[in-house]
Design an enzyme around this catalytic site. Structure first.
Site, short mmCIF file in Angstrom:
data_model
loop_
_atom_site.label_atom_id
_atom_site.label_comp_id
_atom_site.label_asym_id
_atom_site.label_seq_id
_atom_site.Cartn_x
_atom_site.Cartn_y
_atom_site.Cartn_z
N HIS A 18 0.87 -1.20 0.00
CA HIS A 18 0.00 0.00 0.00
C HIS A 18 0.89 1.23 0.00
CE1 HIS A 18 -3.83 2.13 1.39
NE2 HIS A 18 -2.93 3.08 1.19
N HIS A 20 1.64 5.36 -1.72
CA HIS A 20 1.33 6.53 -2.54
C HIS A 20 2.65 7.10 -3.05
CE1 HIS A 20 -2.86 6.80 -0.98
NE2 HIS A 20 -2.30 6.25 0.10
N VAL A 21 2.79 7.16 -4.38
CA VAL A 21 4.01 7.76 -4.93
C VAL A 21 3.73 9.07 -5.66
CG1 VAL A 21 5.36 5.64 -5.06
CG2 VAL A 21 3.94 6.31 -7.03
N ARG A 22 2.43 9.46 -5.71
CA ARG A 22 2.04 10.72 -6.36
C ARG A 22 2.44 10.73 -7.84
NH1 ARG A 22 -1.15 10.85 -2.09
NH2 ARG A 22 -0.26 11.78 -0.23
N ASN A 46 -5.17 7.28 -6.09
CA ASN A 46 -5.92 8.51 -5.74
C ASN A 46 -5.20 9.77 -6.19
OD1 ASN A 46 -3.94 8.08 -3.73
ND2 ASN A 46 -5.11 9.18 -2.18
N LYS A 105 -9.24 -0.29 -5.79
CA LYS A 105 -9.32 0.39 -4.50
C LYS A 105 -10.69 1.03 -4.27
CE LYS A 105 -7.89 2.14 -0.61
NZ LYS A 105 -6.75 2.92 -0.23
N HIS A 142 -10.57 1.12 1.86
CA HIS A 142 -10.34 2.14 2.90
C HIS A 142 -11.53 2.04 3.84
CE1 HIS A 142 -8.72 6.06 4.46
NE2 HIS A 142 -9.91 5.97 5.04
N HIS A 180 -4.69 -0.62 5.92
CA HIS A 180 -4.20 0.17 7.06
C HIS A 180 -5.14 0.11 8.27
CE1 HIS A 180 -6.90 2.95 5.09
NE2 HIS A 180 -6.01 3.36 4.20
N LEU A 225 -5.00 9.26 7.93
CA LEU A 225 -6.31 8.61 7.97
C LEU A 225 -6.17 7.15 7.57
CD1 LEU A 225 -8.53 11.43 6.45
CD2 LEU A 225 -8.62 10.55 8.79
N ASP A 253 1.40 2.70 3.55
CA ASP A 253 0.57 3.88 3.36
C ASP A 253 1.42 5.15 3.44
OD1 ASP A 253 -1.72 5.27 2.73
OD2 ASP A 253 -2.52 5.28 4.76
N HIS A 257 3.11 14.59 1.45
CA HIS A 257 2.54 15.89 1.06
C HIS A 257 3.64 16.90 1.32
CE1 HIS A 257 -1.69 14.57 0.88
NE2 HIS A 257 -1.40 13.81 1.92
N ALA A 269 -3.91 14.72 5.28
CA ALA A 269 -3.63 13.49 6.03
C ALA A 269 -2.52 12.72 5.34
CB ALA A 269 -4.89 12.63 6.08
O1 DOR Z 1 -3.33 9.47 5.60
C1 DOR Z 1 -3.70 9.18 4.47
N1 DOR Z 1 -3.14 9.74 3.37
N2 DOR Z 1 -4.67 8.29 4.34
C2 DOR Z 1 -5.22 8.02 3.15
O2 DOR Z 1 -6.12 7.23 3.10
C3 DOR Z 1 -4.78 8.74 1.94
C4 DOR Z 1 -3.43 9.24 2.07
C5 DOR Z 1 -3.04 10.25 1.00
O3 DOR Z 1 -3.24 9.97 -0.19
O4 DOR Z 1 -2.51 11.30 1.34
ZN ZN Z 2 -3.35 5.11 1.49
#
Ligand code: DOR
Ligand code: ZN
Length: 350
Positions: A18, A20-22, A46, A105, A142, A180, A225, A253, A257, A269
């Site tokens: 799980h 996120h690499v943006r 996302n 997802k 989620h 998560h 989150l 996760d 940011h 988050a």
């Molecule tokens: O903390 C989080 N950040 N929870 C998520 O479900 C999404 C993630 C994000 O993409 O920043």
């Molecule tokens: Zn996530």
């Protein structure tokens, strides 16, 4: 020898189930951390706009492949689709045929970052879930109820009671990863469910409770989150992760940011942990006297659930205290890592 006197640890290369690499400028900077540790990573969809089709996933995969550093040529991104009310069974067929998509997802609309296009009512997706069940494509969940009135600390439990239990009854053979997890309720629920229900657990939920976010001043870099919960829940997660139960596996996760988006009146988050993912998990397992269980959680259980081979090389970790930098580059911006300016007790031995 008890495990907390070990000074070195050699384990099969882990995977991050799980991540996120943006996209854009930041992608290259954050991806390098994961590609240097993990064999594979499940890539969250996302983005804005979200990855809702096989074609968009193909394009995103090409951008990710382009960003893989030369010294990690074997790293493999495993793509996912973002489920919406309008995802069709035909799209699921296309996704499976493509060979690049490993899961879908499910974000309840409004649950978290870029979830506005998420599912308004899972019943709208039943034909699509039927197809996923038939084709063996896992649903990644989620698991938080989103109605405003529901207390944020109860949202995971409410999701289990209001949505997940019924989903499992209606699709008894659908592979589901409860992502998560943050509560004893979720850990128990997954343990007691059939073998097609599994869960990822982050390093930060193994290492911290809600005091780490709220005592002595609000710590925006500890906001994620699902939100951190009370200590009894953290202990239940540690117990599940270190139990040897094959249903629980690593999913960081890691969710970078830029600094400004975290240190503001309405902060995003997400915690950035990919820079030391396996080290943070090693610390959590070490604290629990369970280093011997780390490999199963980080490197064996995930591939087993997804029906993939384990990685065929090893990594080494050494017990060594090191200080985390105050920031890491994030495109032409910066991201504040978990433990910035503080120490971690384990280090990848390259
Ligand atoms: O903390 C989080 N950040 N929870 C998520 O479900 C999404 C993630 C994000 O993409 O920043
Ligand atoms: Zn996530």
């Amino acid at each position: 020898m008890s495990s907390n006197t070990l000074s070195h640890l050699k384990i099969i290369r882990p995977d991050d189930w799980h991540l996120h690499v943006r996209d854009g400028e930041g992608l290259k900077s954050v991806l390098a951390h994961t590609a240097g540790q993990c064999g594979r990573a499940i890539i969250m969809p996302n983005l804005t706009p979200p990855i809702t089709s096989t074609q968009l996933a193909e394009n995103y995969l090409q951008r990710i492949i382009h960003a893989i550093p030369e010294n990690s040529p074997d790293f493999k991104p495993l793509m996912t689709l973002y489920l919406t009310d309008n995802t069709t069974p035909q799209e699921i067929e296309k996704a499976v045929k493509s060979g690049i998509i490993f899961a879908v997802k499910f974000y309840p609309a409004g649950a978290t970052t870029n979830s506005d296009a998420g599912v308004s009512n899972i019943r709208k997706c039943y034909a699509t879930l039927e197809k996923m069940q038939d084709l063996g494509l896992p649903l990644l969940v989620h698991g938080e109820a989103t109605q405003y009135e529901i207390d944020i600390f109860d949202r995971e439990k409410q999701f289990i009671d209001k949505t997940l239990k019924q989903l499992i009854i209606d699709f008894p053979e659908l592979k589901i990863v409860f992502e998560h997890i943050t509560t004893a309720d979720a850990a128990d629920f997954v343990s007691e469910s059939p073998s097609n229900i599994a869960a990822t657990i982050t390093a930060h939920h193994l290492l911290m409770n809600r005091n780490d976010m709220l005592v002595g001043g609000i710590k925006p870099h500890h906001y994620c989150l699902p939100v951190l919960k009370r200590e009894s829940h953290r202990l239940a997660l540690v117990k599940a992760a270190t139990s040897g139960n094959k249903k629980f596996f690593m999913g960081t996760d890691s969710a970078p940011h830029n600094r400004q988006k975290k240190e503001t009146a309405c902060g995003c988050a997400g915690m950035f942990t990919a820079f030391a993912a396996i080290e943070l998990y090693a610390e959590a397992f070490d604290d629990a006297g369970a280093l011997a269980q780390l490999e199963q959680f980080s490197s064996l259980n995930g591939p087993l659930f997804y029906g993939l081979k384990t990685n065929n090389d090893m990594i080494s970790l050494k017990r060594k205290q090191w200080t985390v930098p105050d920031s890491y580059p994030f495109g032409d911006d910066i991201v504040i890592p978990l433990r910035a300016g503080q120490t971690i007790n384990w280090k990848l031995d390259l």
